[in-house]
Design an enzyme around this catalytic site. Sequence first.
Site, PDB file in Angstrom:
ATOM      1  N   GLU A 245       0.832  -1.211   0.000  1.00  0.00           N
ATOM      2  CA  GLU A 245       0.000   0.000   0.000  1.00  0.00           C
ATOM      3  C   GLU A 245       0.867   1.261   0.000  1.00  0.00           C
ATOM      4  O   GLU A 245       0.560   2.236  -0.688  1.00  0.00           O
ATOM      5  CB  GLU A 245      -0.921  -0.017   1.236  1.00  0.00           C
ATOM      6  CG  GLU A 245      -1.748   1.250   1.368  1.00  0.00           C
ATOM      7  CD  GLU A 245      -2.855   1.143   2.400  1.00  0.00           C
ATOM      8  OE1 GLU A 245      -3.704   0.248   2.249  1.00  0.00           O
ATOM      9  OE2 GLU A 245      -2.866   1.942   3.349  1.00  0.00           O
ATOM     10  N   GLN A 282      11.161  35.146 -10.734  1.00  0.00           N
ATOM     11  CA  GLN A 282      11.968  34.029 -10.241  1.00  0.00           C
ATOM     12  C   GLN A 282      11.297  33.332  -9.041  1.00  0.00           C
ATOM     13  O   GLN A 282      11.450  32.122  -8.855  1.00  0.00           O
ATOM     14  CB  GLN A 282      13.347  34.540  -9.857  1.00  0.00           C
ATOM     15  CG  GLN A 282      14.393  33.473  -9.891  1.00  0.00           C
ATOM     16  CD  GLN A 282      15.776  34.031  -9.612  1.00  0.00           C
ATOM     17  OE1 GLN A 282      16.010  34.629  -8.563  1.00  0.00           O
ATOM     18  NE2 GLN A 282      16.690  33.850 -10.531  1.00  0.00           N
TER      19      GLN A 282
END
Length: 382
Positions: A245, A282
């Site tokens: 899982e 940026q």
Amino acid sequence: MDFAFSEDQKSLRTWVIGFAQKELNENVPQRDRDQTFLRELWKKCGNAGIQGLPIPEEYGGSGLDPLSTVIALEALGYGCHDGGLVFSIGAHMFSCMVPIWKFGTEEQKRRYLPGLCDGTLIAVHGMSEPGSGSDAFAMRTRAEPDGQGFRLNGTKTFASNGPVADLALVFALTDPDQGYYGGVTAFLVEKGPGGFRVGQKFEKMGLRTSPMSELVLEDVYVGPEAVLGGVGGGATVFGHGMDWERIGIFASHVGTMERLLERAIGYARERSQYGQRIGKFQAISHRIADMKVQLEAARLLIYRAAWQLDRERHVSMDASIAKLFVSESLIKAALDTIQIFGGYGYMVEYEVERALRDALASTIYSGTSEIQRNIIARWLGL
Ligand SMILES: Cc1cc2nc3c(=O)[nH]c(=O)nc-3n(C[C@H](O)[C@H](O)[C@H](O)COP(=O)(O)OP(=O)(O)OC[C@H]3O[C@@H](n4cnc5c(N)ncnc54)[C@H](O)[C@@H]3O)c2cc1C
């Protein structure tokens, strides 16, 4: 070391993405609002072979190796925008079907796996209880010997798929004196008179299309044929299911991270402020670059752990490393995407806030982040 996909893996990925985008994405915001689980979609996935991917062909599956299976799950998480449905499928496959395949008797495999593969049946994993979550083996559910079989009493909670499930894999104490190893047994219990009953249903913050409830066991008699993995073998069954899982469900989250990254890039290219695309700032482009780095690292951790599943005896540490990193990266990716979308990201219509709500539980289910760190530390001898 070969990092290339085979031709089969490439076409599997393309096919699963196409299937999910075409068949599974209608009205997802509405389904999320209404907490709608659609059995017809479950059946569609079953008919398409999704649930049965790793299960041998003789039991109705496709017999894929673990790495190809996680490539398909990643594709499902990318293509399907319904995080709850993907989660329900993952819980069913990895914490229920895999244990039956790996630990079941021939009779159990023939009785349950074909229906679990083709979408006729839905399975639920019942471990957590109101008083025992992380400390799962402090459970109170008892299985007392009764004739040839056992009588089960107790209540399981937070059971994903509980309200719709036909079959429960439940863990119960058979020998309280022995505790974790040897004292807990896994049982396969069917729903209905004489079987488990659905208790309280829960409304969740995210993963709202994945139904969840308590499972109530009141004097449920099961014969010896209901024992999975032998009396006292519960810890091994549970541990193996958790390894799968923590790799399989979290593979689907890698796919979701890729989708979020693409949305973030798309929005950063299209939205302008101060006379330029926001992706030219940026602060935005670096955030997106970091999302890409986390995605690639998450993917490699999942692939490596999956590759080990049928090669190594112990994969628990690598499964925990992958689970920990992917879950925390998924949440970060969802938060980053909302930040990049600004106010629009906070609006339901843009379908980004849902990804965050869905993501938040990933550091809780399959063992919390704290528990994953404990497991890793234990393997390091601490
Ligand atoms: C969406 C969702 C789906 C789920 N599906 C299922 C399911 O299908 N079947 C099922 O059986 N269960 C399921 N669960 C339950 C899940 O496994 C538990 O919630 C989880 O194991 C944590 O248990 P708890 O909630 O009782 O928290 P607790 O164990 O009470 O933990 C509370 C806090 O204490 C911390 N903590 C506990 N012990 C330690 C420790 N030793 N060291 C450090 N920190 C610790 C935890 O990390 C957490 O932060 C699901 C949960 C969620 C949210």
